[in-house]
Design a protein around this motif. Sequence first.
Motif, PDB file in Angstrom:
ATOM      1  N   GLN A  38      91.919  30.919  -0.176  1.00 55.94           N
ATOM      2  CA  GLN A  38      91.160  30.627  -1.175  1.00 55.94           C
ATOM      3  C   GLN A  38      89.887  30.283  -0.650  1.00 55.94           C
ATOM      4  N   GLN A  39      89.302  30.445   0.856  1.00 54.20           N
ATOM      5  CA  GLN A  39      88.125  29.765   1.384  1.00 54.20           C
ATOM      6  C   GLN A  39      88.315  30.711   2.224  1.00 54.20           C
ATOM      7  N   GLY A  40      88.220  31.752   1.631  1.00 54.34           N
ATOM      8  CA  GLY A  40      88.076  33.591   2.169  1.00 54.34           C
ATOM      9  C   GLY A  40      86.739  33.608   2.757  1.00 54.34           C
ATOM     10  N   ARG A  41      86.098  33.375   1.986  1.00 59.02           N
ATOM     11  CA  ARG A  41      84.542  33.709   2.399  1.00 59.02           C
ATOM     12  C   ARG A  41      83.666  32.627   3.030  1.00 59.02           C
ATOM     13  N   VAL A  58      81.564  39.029   9.378  1.00 63.28           N
ATOM     14  CA  VAL A  58      83.564  38.413   9.541  1.00 63.28           C
ATOM     15  C   VAL A  58      83.855  38.907   7.601  1.00 63.28           C
ATOM     16  N   GLU A  59      84.894  39.884   7.377  1.00 60.98           N
ATOM     17  CA  GLU A  59      86.132  39.272   6.291  1.00 60.98           C
ATOM     18  C   GLU A  59      86.948  39.524   6.789  1.00 60.98           C
ATOM     19  N   ASN A  60      87.917  39.094   5.806  1.00 66.04           N
ATOM     20  CA  ASN A  60      89.563  39.718   5.617  1.00 66.04           C
ATOM     21  C   ASN A  60      89.494  38.513   6.548  1.00 66.04           C
ATOM     22  N   VAL A  61      89.987  37.282   6.652  1.00 59.30           N
ATOM     23  CA  VAL A  61      90.489  36.376   7.539  1.00 59.30           C
ATOM     24  C   VAL A  61      92.041  36.435   7.158  1.00 59.30           C
ATOM     25  N   SER A  62      93.041  36.469   7.957  1.00 61.69           N
ATOM     26  CA  SER A  62      94.376  36.463   7.835  1.00 61.69           C
ATOM     27  C   SER A  62      95.016  35.638   8.817  1.00 61.69           C
ATOM     28  N   LEU A  63      96.024  34.804   8.441  1.00 60.61           N
ATOM     29  CA  LEU A  63      96.916  34.075  10.135  1.00 60.61           C
ATOM     30  C   LEU A  63      97.766  35.301   9.871  1.00 60.61           C
ATOM     31  N   GLN A  64      97.996  35.016  12.152  1.00 67.99           N
ATOM     32  CA  GLN A  64      98.828  36.013  12.249  1.00 67.99           C
ATOM     33  C   GLN A  64      99.449  34.901  13.258  1.00 67.99           C
ATOM     34  N   ASP A  65      99.230  33.662  13.727  1.00 68.55           N
ATOM     35  CA  ASP A  65     100.423  33.717  14.844  1.00 68.55           C
ATOM     36  C   ASP A  65      99.313  31.709  15.079  1.00 68.55           C
ATOM     37  N   LYS A  75      96.975  25.163  17.304  1.00 68.65           N
ATOM     38  CA  LYS A  75      96.051  26.445  17.577  1.00 68.65           C
ATOM     39  C   LYS A  75      95.940  26.873  16.249  1.00 68.65           C
ATOM     40  N   VAL A  76      95.778  28.483  16.158  1.00 67.24           N
ATOM     41  CA  VAL A  76      96.314  29.598  14.987  1.00 67.24           C
ATOM     42  C   VAL A  76      95.791  30.473  15.243  1.00 67.24           C
ATOM     43  N   THR A  77      95.411  31.496  15.687  1.00 64.39           N
ATOM     44  CA  THR A  77      95.438  33.052  15.644  1.00 64.39           C
ATOM     45  C   THR A  77      95.015  33.453  14.798  1.00 64.39           C
ATOM     46  N   VAL A  78      93.862  33.830  14.157  1.00 63.30           N
ATOM     47  CA  VAL A  78      93.175  34.870  13.120  1.00 63.30           C
ATOM     48  C   VAL A  78      93.369  36.277  13.714  1.00 63.30           C
ATOM     49  N   ILE A  79      93.166  36.737  12.472  1.00 60.69           N
ATOM     50  CA  ILE A  79      92.903  38.321  12.818  1.00 60.69           C
ATOM     51  C   ILE A  79      91.807  38.265  11.291  1.00 60.69           C
ATOM     52  N   PHE A  80      91.123  38.914  11.459  1.00 60.21           N
ATOM     53  CA  PHE A  80      89.366  40.245  10.165  1.00 60.21           C
ATOM     54  C   PHE A  80      88.694  40.705  11.313  1.00 60.21           C
ATOM     55  N   ASP A  81      88.623  41.515  10.205  1.00 60.64           N
ATOM     56  CA  ASP A  81      86.829  42.288  10.007  1.00 60.64           C
ATOM     57  C   ASP A  81      86.402  41.851  10.701  1.00 60.64           C
ATOM     58  N   VAL A  82      85.682  42.812  11.674  1.00 63.09           N
ATOM     59  CA  VAL A  82      84.050  42.886  11.757  1.00 63.09           C
ATOM     60  C   VAL A  82      83.075  43.500  11.274  1.00 63.09           C
ATOM     61  N   ILE A  83      82.821  43.231  10.428  1.00 65.81           N
ATOM     62  CA  ILE A  83      81.632  44.389  10.058  1.00 65.81           C
ATOM     63  C   ILE A  83      79.946  43.911  10.095  1.00 65.81           C
ATOM     64  N   HIS A  84      79.564  45.688  11.308  1.00 66.17           N
ATOM     65  CA  HIS A  84      78.450  45.827  11.605  1.00 66.17           C
ATOM     66  C   HIS A  84      78.264  46.891  10.621  1.00 66.17           C
ATOM     67  N   PHE A  85      76.684  46.369  10.377  1.00 61.32           N
ATOM     68  CA  PHE A  85      75.759  47.302   9.068  1.00 61.32           C
ATOM     69  C   PHE A  85      74.393  46.802   9.481  1.00 61.32           C
ATOM     70  N   ASN A  86      73.815  48.048   9.257  1.00 62.95           N
ATOM     71  CA  ASN A  86      72.650  48.321   9.437  1.00 62.95           C
ATOM     72  C   ASN A  86      72.026  49.231   8.318  1.00 62.95           C
ATOM     73  N   ALA A  87      71.295  49.282   7.644  1.00 62.52           N
ATOM     74  CA  ALA A  87      70.851  50.217   6.643  1.00 62.52           C
ATOM     75  C   ALA A  87      69.192  51.367   7.255  1.00 62.52           C
ATOM     76  N   CYS A  88      68.592  50.546   7.710  1.00 61.44           N
ATOM     77  CA  CYS A  88      67.747  51.300   8.317  1.00 61.44           C
ATOM     78  C   CYS A  88      68.209  52.260   9.705  1.00 61.44           C
ATOM     79  N   LEU A  89      69.139  51.910  11.030  1.00 64.51           N
ATOM     80  CA  LEU A  89      69.542  52.055  11.018  1.00 64.51           C
ATOM     81  C   LEU A  89      70.655  53.414  10.804  1.00 64.51           C
ATOM     82  N   ASN A  90      71.307  53.389   9.519  1.00 65.82           N
ATOM     83  CA  ASN A  90      72.279  53.661   9.363  1.00 65.82           C
ATOM     84  C   ASN A  90      73.674  53.669   9.880  1.00 65.82           C
TER      85      ASN A  90
END
Length: 127
Positions: A38-41, A58-65, A75-90
């Motif tokens: 519900q609070q992914g953003r 960071v996007e798409n956070v989910s519970l792992q452990d 304690k909770v371990t979360v997995i997620f996507d790390v996205i590097h984006f720079n339009a100028c450097l493509n």
Amino acid sequence: MYQTKRLYLDMQEKWTFELKRTDLYNNVAQLLDDLFTQQGRDMGIFLSYYFKKEGAVVENVSLQDLDQHDKLSGKVTVIFDVIHFNACLNIHDKGKDKMELAYTIDPSNQSLVLTGPYWPEREMDEL
């Protein structure tokens, strides 16, 4: 909906989330899974503070452990996507990462506090 508390001295992030389903206090895994859905953003913004120097989000956070200390903390371990984006450097790279967070449930305030890991800020390199 949430409060952000930034701790600049020790580079540790804390966020407080309002809990809407108090019936899930006994099932913390379900409570956290619902929160991440519900609070992914907001979870992505919270974890992105740890990757902002890299220029990543960071996007798409989910519970792992889940490791419960007692009924209201652990304690909770979360997995997620790390996205590097720079339009100028493509640049548009996407990778997986994980992080361990501490959590505390406060039934009286119907809230959950997530505390990120301590990441000391790196000093300048000597020449």
